[in-house]
Motif scaffolding. Structure first.
Motif, PDB file in Angstrom:
ATOM      1  N   PHE A 107     -11.067   3.671 -14.836  1.00  0.00           N
ATOM      2  CA  PHE A 107     -10.308   3.886 -16.066  1.00  0.00           C
ATOM      3  C   PHE A 107      -9.218   4.924 -15.791  1.00  0.00           C
ATOM      4  O   PHE A 107      -9.470   5.906 -15.100  1.00  0.00           O
ATOM      5  N   PRO A 108      -7.985   4.718 -16.303  1.00  0.00           N
ATOM      6  CA  PRO A 108      -7.575   3.659 -17.213  1.00  0.00           C
ATOM      7  C   PRO A 108      -6.929   2.457 -16.547  1.00  0.00           C
ATOM      8  O   PRO A 108      -5.790   2.510 -16.109  1.00  0.00           O
ATOM      9  N   GLY A 109      -7.662   1.374 -16.468  1.00  0.00           N
ATOM     10  CA  GLY A 109      -7.111   0.071 -16.158  1.00  0.00           C
ATOM     11  C   GLY A 109      -6.518  -0.167 -14.797  1.00  0.00           C
ATOM     12  O   GLY A 109      -5.423  -0.710 -14.691  1.00  0.00           O
ATOM     13  N   THR A 110      -7.224   0.205 -13.719  1.00  0.00           N
ATOM     14  CA  THR A 110      -6.732  -0.105 -12.377  1.00  0.00           C
ATOM     15  C   THR A 110      -7.917  -0.488 -11.489  1.00  0.00           C
ATOM     16  O   THR A 110      -9.052  -0.071 -11.723  1.00  0.00           O
ATOM     17  N   PHE A 111      -7.643  -1.300 -10.467  1.00  0.00           N
ATOM     18  CA  PHE A 111      -8.652  -1.588  -9.452  1.00  0.00           C
ATOM     19  C   PHE A 111      -8.671  -0.427  -8.454  1.00  0.00           C
ATOM     20  O   PHE A 111      -7.624   0.085  -8.062  1.00  0.00           O
ATOM     21  N   SER A 112      -9.870  -0.027  -8.056  1.00  0.00           N
ATOM     22  CA  SER A 112      -9.998   1.101  -7.123  1.00  0.00           C
ATOM     23  C   SER A 112      -9.358   0.781  -5.780  1.00  0.00           C
ATOM     24  O   SER A 112      -8.773   1.648  -5.137  1.00  0.00           O
ATOM     25  N   ASN A 113      -9.491  -0.469  -5.344  1.00  0.00           N
ATOM     26  CA  ASN A 113      -8.922  -0.888  -4.060  1.00  0.00           C
ATOM     27  C   ASN A 113      -7.964  -2.046  -4.304  1.00  0.00           C
ATOM     28  O   ASN A 113      -8.382  -3.152  -4.658  1.00  0.00           O
ATOM     29  N   ASP A 114      -6.666  -1.795  -4.122  1.00  0.00           N
ATOM     30  CA  ASP A 114      -5.654  -2.822  -4.381  1.00  0.00           C
ATOM     31  C   ASP A 114      -5.833  -4.060  -3.507  1.00  0.00           C
ATOM     32  O   ASP A 114      -5.399  -5.156  -3.877  1.00  0.00           O
ATOM     33  N   GLU A 115      -6.465  -3.901  -2.350  1.00  0.00           N
ATOM     34  CA  GLU A 115      -6.608  -5.028  -1.426  1.00  0.00           C
ATOM     35  C   GLU A 115      -7.733  -5.973  -1.820  1.00  0.00           C
ATOM     36  O   GLU A 115      -7.917  -7.016  -1.198  1.00  0.00           O
ATOM     37  N   ASP A 116      -8.482  -5.635  -2.889  1.00  0.00           N
ATOM     38  CA  ASP A 116      -9.565  -6.508  -3.356  1.00  0.00           C
ATOM     39  C   ASP A 116      -9.044  -7.727  -4.099  1.00  0.00           C
ATOM     40  O   ASP A 116      -9.768  -8.718  -4.263  1.00  0.00           O
ATOM     41  N   THR A 135       0.848  -1.184   0.000  1.00  0.00           N
ATOM     42  CA  THR A 135       0.000   0.000   0.000  1.00  0.00           C
ATOM     43  C   THR A 135       0.888   1.240   0.000  1.00  0.00           C
ATOM     44  O   THR A 135       1.891   1.300   0.712  1.00  0.00           O
ATOM     45  N   GLY A 136       0.514   2.207  -0.832  1.00  0.00           N
ATOM     46  CA  GLY A 136       1.293   3.428  -0.939  1.00  0.00           C
ATOM     47  C   GLY A 136       0.893   4.212  -2.168  1.00  0.00           C
ATOM     48  O   GLY A 136      -0.005   3.822  -2.917  1.00  0.00           O
ATOM     49  N   THR A 137       1.543   5.340  -2.367  1.00  0.00           N
ATOM     50  CA  THR A 137       1.280   6.185  -3.535  1.00  0.00           C
ATOM     51  C   THR A 137       2.584   6.420  -4.288  1.00  0.00           C
ATOM     52  O   THR A 137       3.663   6.377  -3.696  1.00  0.00           O
ATOM     53  N   ALA A 138       2.457   6.676  -5.600  1.00  0.00           N
ATOM     54  CA  ALA A 138       3.662   6.825  -6.426  1.00  0.00           C
ATOM     55  C   ALA A 138       3.552   8.041  -7.330  1.00  0.00           C
ATOM     56  O   ALA A 138       2.471   8.364  -7.832  1.00  0.00           O
ATOM     57  N   ARG A 139       4.674   8.702  -7.519  1.00  0.00           N
ATOM     58  CA  ARG A 139       4.773   9.830  -8.455  1.00  0.00           C
ATOM     59  C   ARG A 139       5.881   9.530  -9.455  1.00  0.00           C
ATOM     60  O   ARG A 139       7.009   9.215  -9.074  1.00  0.00           O
ATOM     61  N   PHE A 140       5.546   9.584 -10.738  1.00  0.00           N
ATOM     62  CA  PHE A 140       6.507   9.271 -11.798  1.00  0.00           C
ATOM     63  C   PHE A 140       7.073  10.560 -12.399  1.00  0.00           C
ATOM     64  O   PHE A 140       6.338  11.516 -12.627  1.00  0.00           O
ATOM     65  N   GLN A 141       8.359  10.542 -12.676  1.00  0.00           N
ATOM     66  CA  GLN A 141       9.013  11.620 -13.413  1.00  0.00           C
ATOM     67  C   GLN A 141       9.866  10.997 -14.503  1.00  0.00           C
ATOM     68  O   GLN A 141      10.622  10.059 -14.251  1.00  0.00           O
ATOM     69  N   GLU A 142       9.736  11.506 -15.713  1.00  0.00           N
ATOM     70  CA  GLU A 142      10.525  10.964 -16.814  1.00  0.00           C
ATOM     71  C   GLU A 142      11.984  11.373 -16.680  1.00  0.00           C
ATOM     72  O   GLU A 142      12.291  12.535 -16.431  1.00  0.00           O
ATOM     73  N   LEU A 143      12.868  10.404 -16.837  1.00  0.00           N
ATOM     74  CA  LEU A 143      14.299  10.696 -16.856  1.00  0.00           C
ATOM     75  C   LEU A 143      14.665  11.320 -18.207  1.00  0.00           C
ATOM     76  O   LEU A 143      13.994  11.078 -19.215  1.00  0.00           O
ATOM     77  N   LYS A 144      15.700  12.102 -18.209  1.00  0.00           N
ATOM     78  CA  LYS A 144      16.136  12.736 -19.455  1.00  0.00           C
ATOM     79  C   LYS A 144      17.067  11.782 -20.194  1.00  0.00           C
ATOM     80  O   LYS A 144      18.120  11.395 -19.691  1.00  0.00           O
ATOM     81  N   PRO A 145      16.686  11.377 -21.412  1.00  0.00           N
ATOM     82  CA  PRO A 145      17.558  10.454 -22.163  1.00  0.00           C
ATOM     83  C   PRO A 145      18.850  11.131 -22.589  1.00  0.00           C
ATOM     84  O   PRO A 145      18.880  12.323 -22.884  1.00  0.00           O
ATOM     85  N   LYS A 146      19.935  10.339 -22.622  1.00  0.00           N
ATOM     86  CA  LYS A 146      21.233  10.889 -23.005  1.00  0.00           C
ATOM     87  C   LYS A 146      21.399  10.977 -24.518  1.00  0.00           C
ATOM     88  O   LYS A 146      22.293  11.649 -25.008  1.00  0.00           O
TER      89      LYS A 146
END
Length: 373
Positions: free
Chosen positions: A340-349, A175-186
């Motif tokens: 939508f898009p494509g996730t369960f509302s409650n991961d524990e289900d 259980t937790g939350t995530a924030r994505f950041q795109e890495l800069k390609p070389k």
């Protein structure tokens, strides 16, 4: 909107405000205000986090908000922060050695064991704390700060607020939350490689499957669904040779919101993705042969037992088919909600076994990712 302290009302500068599991997010200004643009026209979870405070998640639907009224978000101080100032005796050498092994096990389960995981690293493992619950087969991991993961396979830096990771005799719940950041390609070449890796990670994944289910396009997208039944004689889960139609196994109805769906599952299910086989490393590590010479779906090394109700079950599924990517969903709740898009509302289900459980976080993509081709 504006982020402030729940007691004093004082603004909190440089707080993080972001859509959970996405690349959309900003930091508040010195006066606690923020502007978040290019938001999706659907329901999403807005997360606010700040050092020393408990993260807060708020479901947001733009068409129900007053555009002239800024969103006021108040967050509370985190009581767990007090533990950081509690004097604790140092661990013994034996305890320290045991904890290192458990943290290594956590990284393997959390990040996954696919090729992507080899290019995925936790930058600040020192924030992790492990607690033994019942022997080394039942333990949990928490973090008093955000966990920073650098995924060089897919080109993302993931900031993960880990509430709890529980490993229980092979079954894991995170259980937790995530924030994505795109890495800069070389280079342009690296950018192309990341795009291809992201595309490969999406096809055959849980979001791909759920989106195909929502769009009523299961077969064309390469998915097959079968019933998974428990055999009380052999204490094994097994699939049936002639599965019912998907509509007889899974029913999907639109909820009150356009992007919410109510699923009803008649049983636990096995999902096969027929457009790509399993990686050789997966086959070597988790497949074994039965007496008849057919491969068994075991995952026995890392998940020899799985808790389902009051029973401890071993998961073994015989198959004569080509080794396509196979995953199993065990429903803790037979009527989970999908968003939508494509996730369960409650991961524990739900609980996952098989290929989807193998990739871990190293194969996860931002919420609104869609392949360009």
């Amino acid at each position: 909107g504006m982020v402030g302290d729940s007691k004093s009302g004082d603004p909190l500068p440089f707080a993080n405000v972001f859509i959970d599991n996405s690349t959309l997010g900003v930091a508040t200004e010195t006066d606690g205000t923020f502007i978040l643009e290019n938001l999706p026209d659907r329901t999403f979870d807005l997360v606010t986090s700040y050092v020393g405070y408990s993260p807060r998640m708020i479901p947001i639907r733009l068409d129900s908000m007053d555009p002239d009224k800024p969103l006021k978000i108040e967050i509370k101080t985190d009581p767990k922060m007090l533990d950081r100032f509690t004097v604790k005796p140092p661990p013994t050498r034996r305890e320290a050695r045991r904890d290192r092994k458990l943290i290594k096990k956590f990284e393997e389960e959390f990040l996954g064991r696919s090729d992507n995981s080899k290019k995925c690293q936790i930058i600040n493992p020192n924030v992790l704390a492990v607690e033994l619950v019942d022997g080394t087969n039942v333990f949990k991991v928490t973090a008093d700060e955000e966990v920073i993961i650098e995924n060089r396979a897919l080109g993302y830096r993931v900031t993960y607020q880990l509430d709890e990771f529980l490993f229980d005799n092979g079954a894991q719940t995170t259980t937790g939350t995530a924030r994505f950041q795109e890495l800069k390609p070389k280079s342009r070449k690296q950018n192309r490689l990341w795009e291809e890796a992201r595309r490969k990670a999406y096809y055959g994944s849980l979001p791909h499957f759920l989106n195909s289910l929502i769009e009523d396009d299961i077969k064309a997208q390469g998915f097959q669904v079968n019933i998974v039944q428990y055999d009380s004689v052999t204490s094994e889960y097994q699939t049936i040779h002639i599965p019912p139609e998907v509509d007889d196994i899974l029913k999907l109805e639109k909820g009150g919101n356009d992007d919410r769906y109510q699923m009803t599952a008649s049983s636990d299910i096995e999902i096969t993705y027929t457009k790509e086989g399993e990686d050789q490393d997966y086959i070597k590590q988790f497949r074994s042969r039965s007496k008849s010479g057919n491969y068994k779906y075991t995952d026995i090394k890392s998940r020899s037992r799985i808790e389902a109700g009051n029973k401890i079950l071993q998961v073994i599924i015989d198959t004569d088919e080509i080794l396509y990517q196979k995953s199993v969903i065990l429903f803790r709740n037979r009527k989970p909600q999908i968003k939508f898009p494509g996730t369960f509302s409650n991961d524990e289900d739900v609980l996952y076994l098989g290929y989807w459980n193998w990739g871990g976080l190293s194969g996860k993509l931002p919420l609104f990712y869609k392949p360009r081709y």
